[in-house]
Structure formats: C-alpha cells, structure tokens
Design a protein around this motif. Sequence first.
Motif, PDB file in Angstrom:
ATOM      1  N   LYS A  50       0.858  -1.176   0.000  1.00 40.71           N
ATOM      2  CA  LYS A  50       0.000   0.000   0.000  1.00 40.71           C
ATOM      3  C   LYS A  50       0.893   1.225   0.000  1.00 40.71           C
ATOM      4  O   LYS A  50       2.113   1.144   0.191  1.00 40.71           O
ATOM      5  CB  LYS A  50      -0.888   0.009   1.240  1.00 40.71           C
ATOM      6  CG  LYS A  50      -0.111   0.162   2.550  1.00 40.71           C
ATOM      7  CD  LYS A  50      -1.031   0.301   3.747  1.00 40.71           C
ATOM      8  CE  LYS A  50      -0.241   0.589   5.031  1.00 40.71           C
ATOM      9  NZ  LYS A  50      -1.128   0.825   6.187  1.00 40.71           N
ATOM     10  N   ALA A 173      -5.391  -0.437  -0.821  1.00 35.57           N
ATOM     11  CA  ALA A 173      -5.257  -0.066  -2.229  1.00 35.57           C
ATOM     12  C   ALA A 173      -6.602  -0.141  -2.938  1.00 35.57           C
ATOM     13  O   ALA A 173      -6.945   0.734  -3.742  1.00 35.57           O
ATOM     14  CB  ALA A 173      -4.242  -0.971  -2.910  1.00 35.57           C
ATOM     15  N   ARG A 277      -0.765  -0.884  -7.782  1.00 31.77           N
ATOM     16  CA  ARG A 277      -0.160  -0.377  -6.550  1.00 31.77           C
ATOM     17  C   ARG A 277       1.284  -0.868  -6.506  1.00 31.77           C
ATOM     18  O   ARG A 277       1.667  -1.790  -7.248  1.00 31.77           O
ATOM     19  CB  ARG A 277      -0.943  -0.802  -5.308  1.00 31.77           C
ATOM     20  CG  ARG A 277      -1.458  -2.245  -5.228  1.00 31.77           C
ATOM     21  CD  ARG A 277      -0.443  -3.271  -4.875  1.00 31.77           C
ATOM     22  NE  ARG A 277      -0.935  -4.634  -4.860  1.00 31.77           N
ATOM     23  CZ  ARG A 277      -1.509  -5.207  -3.815  1.00 31.77           C
ATOM     24  NH1 ARG A 277      -1.678  -4.550  -2.703  1.00 31.77           N
ATOM     25  NH2 ARG A 277      -1.887  -6.480  -3.867  1.00 31.77           N
TER      26      ARG A 277
END
Length: 331
Positions: A50, A173, A277
């Motif tokens: 993340k 995410a 991500r």
Amino acid sequence: MIGGSTSCNELMQAITNNYSKGEVIYSSLGSQAGINGYENKSISAGFVSKELTSEDFGGRTPKSIKRTSNVSDLVKNPKPNESISISFGKDALLIIYKAPKWWDSQLDNYLSFYTKSDSDTDWLSKIYKGDMSWEVLAHKIQQKHELKSINVPDTSTSFITYTRESGSGTRDAFSELTKANNLQKANVANSNNLMVQGVSANYGSIGYISYSFNNKITKKSGLHAAAINDVVLGNDQLGDRQHIYKIDNMKGLAIDIDFTNEDAIAGKKGVHYEFTRDFTILFGPNSKSINELLIFISWFINFDSIPFSPNAKKVYDEAGIVPICNIQIWD
C-alpha cells in the motif's frame, strides 16, 4: 528475517529461494504487521503493498531521491530515526467474480468498472454498500452497450462481497482506487488464496486479488476478471495469459496482441491498466544486519547502475510484477 505483505509473499518466496548469497526468510504477516515489525525490530525489513504515508512514520515526511549509483550510499551518515523505503515492483489488482447461474456469458464480454466514475458508473461502491443487485448491473451493461438479445430475470440477486482484513495493503489499495470504503458488510478473507476460495465457492460473489494470483482465474474455477476502464489483463479463462483484452462497444471483449499485460501494468505504449499499486520494502540504515540486507536488496531491486540479476528478473516476469525503483528517505 524479513516479512510483511501477504500479496508480496509469492514474489518474495521465489526471490528468497533463488537467492544464493545467504539464507533469507520471508514471513507473510500483512502490510501493517510489516510496518510494526520493522518499527519494533522484530524483523530487519518490512514489506508493504500500500502507499506509505506520514501517518505510518509518526508524522515524518518523505524525501524522494534519485536512483543511487551505489546502494551503500543510502546508509551513509544516517540520522538516528531515519527510515528508507524503496518501491521495487508494480502490481495490479484484479476484480474477480463468479456470476449467478442465470448470468448471460455475453455480459462477461462487456463488464467493466471505472476508476474515474460518476453517479452512473460508480458500480463497485454501490455493490459494496449493498445498493446494487446482479440484475441491476446486468441491465446497466445491457443499456450501455445496447445488448437487446439478453434476458435478465425479474428477480433481485444480492452480491456476496469479499474484502481483505483490516491492515491489509491490498484492502487499502482497493479502497483508495475504487472509493469503496463501506466494507463492513463484506466477508473477510485473510489472504489472496482465501479470497479466491471464497469467491469461487459461491455463485454471485465478487472480490479482488493481486495480479500475482492471476493463474487462479481458470475455466475450472468459474472465476472471471472484470475489465478496468475497458481493459482486461489476459488470463487462462480468456485463453491468453500474456496479452490484454479490450472491450469494443459493438464487438465486446477482444484480444489485443500489440500489448502485453506488463505493458498495461507499467503504462507503456499508450495503454494503461489503472488498478495498480507498488510493492515496497522498508528498512533502517542503523539496522544490525544492514550489510547483509544491502547485498540482498541490490540482488533483487533494479538499480540503474547495478546489473539486475537474471534470476531475479525471471522471478518478476513469472509473477507478473513490473520491476521499478523509487526511493524515499523518511526522517
């Protein structure tokens, strides 16, 4: 020992198994546990999937630096509480689903979720709020693409929604990308494998996984991956795991052999799969095992001036992760 994100686990297990300069053990703990383990020194490096923020560092702000010509330069003259983060891989998130039995296969060829959604296409957020049924979604696809031959039953089939556990980088995410923050009613899966198992076990289910688990989307599983902004990353269910598929308003889903999945994830050649991500490693220059850690990092991260190990590159390719190198110093 190193550890953290469960989404990084498959890649990192392959990397550590191929690393021959010493024994490195990766423990799949979750992104937040990776941060906590780094801070309390129970692990020498934490891995997250993340975006790191100042909240993760007690209000400290990051300073981005250029790729270094020597990895050891990162730890010269460090400040007492300094932390270093390196985003080393770009991963994609896949929206997976197993539609109800009445669902027409034509609908699979047109189902797409959108990152820049308005009130008419903000479907994922409505699905996770419980404000949309499978029949409503089918009608919306039907209207958008003028699919007149599809019969949708006069019923209301609720979505069985799945999300990841609190503290999961994949969950963070997903929420950031979709603005779907109302996840309290969703079933919780504590790993990508459990997400796949949950969604594939129940008709009418929907969830999300890391692209490194793309090989789970097979005809036998009954799972499908939805398009994002009309782009689907190739998978076994579609017949080609290497090339992307695009939705044509009139023809539906079709393969585009000019673009690979990696092209779309990296945003190359004018095509972009926008549900992505970063995988990031977090470590401190004052760690007792910093010398061994730097040797390991220089082996699997694609620094410009350091020859990228062919074995490491092969692992990235097999996992579908695009190598990157973005460095930040937190002090």
